[in-house]
Write a protein that holds these residues in place. Structure first.
Motif, PDB file in Angstrom:
ATOM      1  N   THR A  38       0.836  -1.206   0.000  1.00 22.46           N
ATOM      2  CA  THR A  38       0.000   0.000   0.000  1.00 22.46           C
ATOM      3  C   THR A  38       0.869   1.255   0.000  1.00 22.46           C
ATOM      4  O   THR A  38       1.806   1.364   0.791  1.00 22.46           O
ATOM      5  N   GLY A  39       0.543   2.166  -0.868  1.00 22.62           N
ATOM      6  CA  GLY A  39       1.207   3.465  -0.852  1.00 22.62           C
ATOM      7  C   GLY A  39       2.610   3.463  -1.435  1.00 22.62           C
ATOM      8  O   GLY A  39       3.390   4.376  -1.151  1.00 22.62           O
ATOM      9  N   ILE A  40       2.932   2.475  -2.244  1.00 22.84           N
ATOM     10  CA  ILE A  40       4.241   2.432  -2.911  1.00 22.84           C
ATOM     11  C   ILE A  40       5.375   2.525  -1.891  1.00 22.84           C
ATOM     12  O   ILE A  40       6.432   3.086  -2.174  1.00 22.84           O
ATOM     13  N   ALA A  41       5.167   2.031  -0.699  1.00 20.18           N
ATOM     14  CA  ALA A  41       6.199   2.106   0.328  1.00 20.18           C
ATOM     15  C   ALA A  41       7.037   0.825   0.289  1.00 20.18           C
ATOM     16  O   ALA A  41       6.508  -0.266   0.443  1.00 20.18           O
ATOM     17  N   ILE A  42       8.305   1.002   0.083  1.00 24.25           N
ATOM     18  CA  ILE A  42       9.197  -0.166   0.073  1.00 24.25           C
ATOM     19  C   ILE A  42       9.615  -0.424   1.517  1.00 24.25           C
ATOM     20  O   ILE A  42      10.370   0.344   2.107  1.00 24.25           O
ATOM     21  N   LYS A  43       9.069  -1.495   2.075  1.00 22.02           N
ATOM     22  CA  LYS A  43       9.254  -1.732   3.503  1.00 22.02           C
ATOM     23  C   LYS A  43      10.427  -2.649   3.796  1.00 22.02           C
ATOM     24  O   LYS A  43      10.697  -2.963   4.947  1.00 22.02           O
ATOM     25  N   PRO A  54      14.301  -2.851   3.479  1.00 18.13           N
ATOM     26  CA  PRO A  54      15.423  -2.002   3.097  1.00 18.13           C
ATOM     27  C   PRO A  54      16.530  -2.779   2.375  1.00 18.13           C
ATOM     28  O   PRO A  54      16.669  -3.986   2.554  1.00 18.13           O
ATOM     29  N   LEU A  89       0.114   8.197  -2.350  1.00 17.12           N
ATOM     30  CA  LEU A  89       0.922   7.589  -1.290  1.00 17.12           C
ATOM     31  C   LEU A  89       0.038   6.962  -0.215  1.00 17.12           C
ATOM     32  O   LEU A  89       0.535   6.421   0.761  1.00 17.12           O
ATOM     33  N   ARG A  90      -1.274   7.089  -0.407  1.00 17.39           N
ATOM     34  CA  ARG A  90      -2.269   6.496   0.490  1.00 17.39           C
ATOM     35  C   ARG A  90      -2.113   7.028   1.912  1.00 17.39           C
ATOM     36  O   ARG A  90      -2.103   6.267   2.894  1.00 17.39           O
ATOM     37  N   PRO A 146      -0.607   3.324   6.887  1.00 18.36           N
ATOM     38  CA  PRO A 146       0.022   2.192   6.196  1.00 18.36           C
ATOM     39  C   PRO A 146       1.516   2.068   6.475  1.00 18.36           C
ATOM     40  O   PRO A 146       2.076   0.978   6.372  1.00 18.36           O
ATOM     41  N   PHE A 147       2.176   3.163   6.800  1.00 14.43           N
ATOM     42  CA  PHE A 147       3.607   3.112   7.107  1.00 14.43           C
ATOM     43  C   PHE A 147       3.991   4.368   7.865  1.00 14.43           C
ATOM     44  O   PHE A 147       3.235   5.336   7.902  1.00 14.43           O
ATOM     45  N   PRO A 171      12.413   0.545   8.690  1.00 13.58           N
ATOM     46  CA  PRO A 171      12.641   1.600   7.697  1.00 13.58           C
ATOM     47  C   PRO A 171      11.838   1.367   6.414  1.00 13.58           C
ATOM     48  O   PRO A 171      11.612   0.226   6.019  1.00 13.58           O
ATOM     49  N   VAL A 172      11.393   2.444   5.819  1.00 12.16           N
ATOM     50  CA  VAL A 172      10.666   2.349   4.548  1.00 12.16           C
ATOM     51  C   VAL A 172      11.189   3.395   3.570  1.00 12.16           C
ATOM     52  O   VAL A 172      11.745   4.412   3.967  1.00 12.16           O
ATOM     53  N   CYS A 173      11.000   3.103   2.309  1.00  6.97           N
ATOM     54  CA  CYS A 173      11.285   4.077   1.263  1.00  6.97           C
ATOM     55  C   CYS A 173       9.949   4.454   0.647  1.00  6.97           C
ATOM     56  O   CYS A 173       9.178   3.593   0.238  1.00  6.97           O
ATOM     57  N   VAL A 174       9.634   5.756   0.650  1.00  9.59           N
ATOM     58  CA  VAL A 174       8.321   6.208   0.191  1.00  9.59           C
ATOM     59  C   VAL A 174       8.468   7.055  -1.069  1.00  9.59           C
ATOM     60  O   VAL A 174       9.346   7.901  -1.154  1.00  9.59           O
ATOM     61  N   GLY A 175       7.601   6.808  -2.028  1.00 16.83           N
ATOM     62  CA  GLY A 175       7.537   7.641  -3.227  1.00 16.83           C
ATOM     63  C   GLY A 175       8.643   7.404  -4.227  1.00 16.83           C
ATOM     64  O   GLY A 175       9.160   8.358  -4.806  1.00 16.83           O
ATOM     65  N   PRO A 176       9.075   6.146  -4.462  1.00 12.07           N
ATOM     66  CA  PRO A 176      10.127   5.913  -5.455  1.00 12.07           C
ATOM     67  C   PRO A 176       9.590   6.124  -6.872  1.00 12.07           C
ATOM     68  O   PRO A 176       8.379   6.111  -7.094  1.00 12.07           O
TER      69      PRO A 176
END
Lengths: 193, 106, 397
Positions: free
Chosen positions: B18-23, B25, C102-103, C201-202, C210-215
């Protein structure tokens, strides 16, 4: 007088800076004391000190669901008598409507001068009351007092009690007292025909 | 590493987070950018003064040092941009043709 | 209506919204003032300055920055709110899509105001209607009470795991935002428990996760957009469920839309916002005269409850849709009309449908105008024909 199940609509005529919008808002708040439903709203737009303005109230014992402008008020309140020559205050006012004018004259004198036909007319010298009790020209509280008196929405004691409670949060005691005096005098001095 | 992205282009729309979040690493390690290279930096140990400038400037972080000494270029990820060669104050890098380099390796 | 609430007050719509914000106590509010929304920001700033909330208030220099700050804060795990209208919403445009893409859960009151040119500060729905495809949930409010109630419910809808979408709460500029109205406030503690802890959601500020958001995404962008469509569809039952739960603390219930007389109506009117109130008054008058009129007040425009609306309208011969904006499609009428008409395409029994575009730039929807429209609709209903499909109510012509 506001005892019917219908909605009572009120139109205020004043000039910018005379406190009419505040008075309309206070009328709404006061009707809450009686567990009524209400609206208070100005005629939206740029407000300039001294320019003619209008504002409105709707009061009812039941939930109000009309949100449009007031075109056919049952009551018209004129806070500044110089507006009588500028604005047609009777627009949309029915034959059995009520007019309340800030004037030092008797209702019969005013009626003759403005050629008012039909309707019930009340006058109150709100200018003089405000000058004597507040020391400045702020006719809104006496006008509100006179309106409450003729509509019998709140008794003098209820209105004074509300004003005391509301103003004590914002103003020094001297201002609170002088406004209560102005309100009470208006209750007593309003004249109708 | 728990998240295998090697087939991400084939995933059903419901599989994406959800939300294009790469969880997860560090999954950029799975993308070996070394294949993009057309020029390859060759390091000359004789010229090198171990000043760390190439280490600082390399945008991919593929240059490593060990005990304050130059230790090598990770060709799995080096894109061949040539920044190391450009920044090196003692010209210790030479950019040579990748095709040539590969044919020499065979 | 049972009086469950402890406090009934006389306040304007904007103050009601600011009061809801105080009770929600968001982590971050980044907003820029614009008429007629200004009082919300002003009142909430005073609340924050008085230390009544724990909110970090970010004074930004534009709406573009306001929404940017909200996106940043929401990504980091904060409960976030802002408020805007009209040109301000316009300036937020590109960010609206980022927030929804990005929800990010977020709540934004939009005090409906027309768009320039010509410059006008009064109410119509052009601003939020323009954002109808931006992926935000859009809930209309009829009055100050509904604006207050919607703000509180929006937090729960926005943060629901099946949804995770930003929510725009709409209320009519000036007509509601600046009019003193009777509002029942809910106890602080009840609101606090109702909105609960923030759910997202994150979060970007959790070092253990850790998360990467908006790639940059090229090859699976389409899949994400399909997910957003799904989330919007999921919002339909969530909006209903949240409304049911809200009823327990307030005694007031909303659902996706409100109906009046639809059980036996021969014709129906659909409207949203304050106009629906004035129309309801007329529908009640007609019904008390034995005329089988009905009405639907649309609360949720995004998601659009097409199936539910078709069901509710299944018994009527004529439907009149009131739109406070137009689509400039070249005479196709307003957005609600177009979407409702399109919803009926698959149906075998289609009602006669007409559109009333009204109130642009604050043109008053008076009782007289509503009466005039009702007479026309009655006539259409008995003849089964509409002379004119798209009508401009209150236009000088």
């Amino acid at each position: 007088m506001i005892t019917t199940d219908e909605i009572t609509e009120i139109r205020w005529h004043a000039r910018g800076g005379q406190g009419a919008v505040t008075a309309a808002k206070m009328l709404a708040e006061m009707s809450l004391v009686k567990d009524m439903f209400f609206q208070a709203f100005p005629e939206y737009g740029p407000e300039r000190m001294g320019a003619p303005i209008q504002c409105f109230n709707r009061l009812s014992k039941h939930k109000i669901s009309t949100y449009c402008g007031v075109n056919y008020p049952q009551i018209v309140v004129v806070v500044d008598h110089t507006l009588l020559e500028v604005v047609d205050i009777t627009t949309g006012l029915p034959e059995d409507g009520i007019v309340l004018i800030n004037s030092h004259e008797n209702p019969s004198e005013t009626r003759k001068r403005i050629n008012l036909e039909g309707r019930k007319l009340y006058t109150i010298d709100a200018t003089n009351i405000s000058m004597e009790s507040l020391g400045r020209f702020m006719p809104n509280i006496p006008m509100l007092g006179a309106l409450l008196s003729i509509t019998e929405l709140l008794s003098k004691e209820e209105a004074a009690g509300y004003l005391k409670e509301s103003f004590e949060k914002k103003f020094p005691q001297k201002v609170v007292d002088s406004n209560i005096t102005a309100l009470e005098r208006a209750f007593e001095e309003v004249k109708g025909e | 590493m728990s998240w295998d992205i090697s087939k991400i282009d084939e995933w059903h729309w419901k599989e994406h987070p959800t939300g294009i979040a790469i969880k997860d690493p560090g999954n950029s390690r799975q993308v070996k950018t070394g294949g993009w290279r057309s020029l390859r930096p060759i390091h000359d140990k004789e010229k090198c003064n171990n000043c760390f400038i190439c280490f600082v400037f390399c945008p991919e972080g593929c240059i490593s040092f060990s005990n304050d000494e130059f230790a090598g270029v990770d060709y799995d990820y080096c894109k061949g941009c040539g920044i190391c060669a450009k920044e090196c104050p003692v010209d210790a890098f030479e950019m040579i043709s990748e095709i040539e380099a590969q044919s020499k390796e065979k | 209506m049972a009086v469950i609430n402890s406090k009934t007050v006389a306040i304007v719509g904007n103050e009601a919204v600011a009061e809801a914000m105080r009770q929600i106590n968001p982590d971050v509010v980044a907003a820029y003032p614009i008429t007629p929304q200004t009082d919300i920001v002003q009142a909430f700033s005073a609340i924050a300055a008085d230390g009544l909330v724990d909110t970090e208030l970010v004074n930004v220099e534009s709406e573009h920055s306001a929404m940017s700050a909200c996106i940043g804060a929401a990504s980091s795990g904060a409960r976030v709110m802002t408020a805007t209208c009209s040109q301000g919403l316009g300036l937020m445009w590109e960010l609206l899509y980022i927030a929804s893409g990005l929800r990010l859960p977020m709540v934004m009151p939009n005090v409906n105001r027309s768009l320039s040119a010509p410059i006008n500060i009064h109410c119509d729905h052009s601003d939020s209607m323009g954002a109808r495809d931006s992926g935000w949930i859009q809930l209309f409010s009829e009055n100050a009470q509904e604006a207050y109630d919607n703000i509180i419910q929006a937090v729960r809808i926005s943060e629901h795991p099946d949804v995770y979408l930003p929510v725009m709460v709409l209320m009519d500029g000036f007509i509601i935002s600046h009019a003193v109205d009777r509002v029942d406030l809910i106890d602080d503690e009840k609101v606090k428990n109702f909105v609960g802890e923030r759910n997202a959601p994150f979060t970007m500020l959790d070092p253990n996760n850790p998360v990467c958001v908006g790639p940059f995404v090229h090859s699976y962008y389409f899949e994400f957009k399909r997910q957003q469509e799904e989330a919007m569809a999921n919002a339909l039952p969530v909006i209903k469920n949240v409304s049911d739960e809200f009823e327990k603390i307030s005694g007031r219930t909303y659902g996706l839309f409100e109906t009046l007389g639809m059980e036996d109506a021969e014709f129906a009117v659909i409207a949203q916002g304050s106009g629906a109130g004035t129309i309801r008054h007329q529908v009640e008058c007609l019904r008390s005269n034995g005329i089988r009129a009905g009405m639907i007040k649309l609360r949720s425009f995004r998601p659009f409850p097409a199936e539910e609306l078709i069901k509710a309208l299944s018994g009527v011969k004529t439907v009149a849709v009131f739109d406070r904006s137009t689509t400039f499609a070249g005479g196709m009428g307003g957005p609600v009309f177009n979407e409702l008409r399109s919803s009926f395409y698959e149906q075998e029994a289609k009602p006669l449908m007409v559109n009333y575009v009204y109130g642009l730039g604050g043109r008053d929807l008076s009782v007289e105008l509503v009466k005039k429209a009702m007479e026309e609709i009655l006539e259409m209903n008995s003849s089964g024909k509409a002379e004119q499909k798209i009508n401009y109510l209150g236009l000088r012509e």
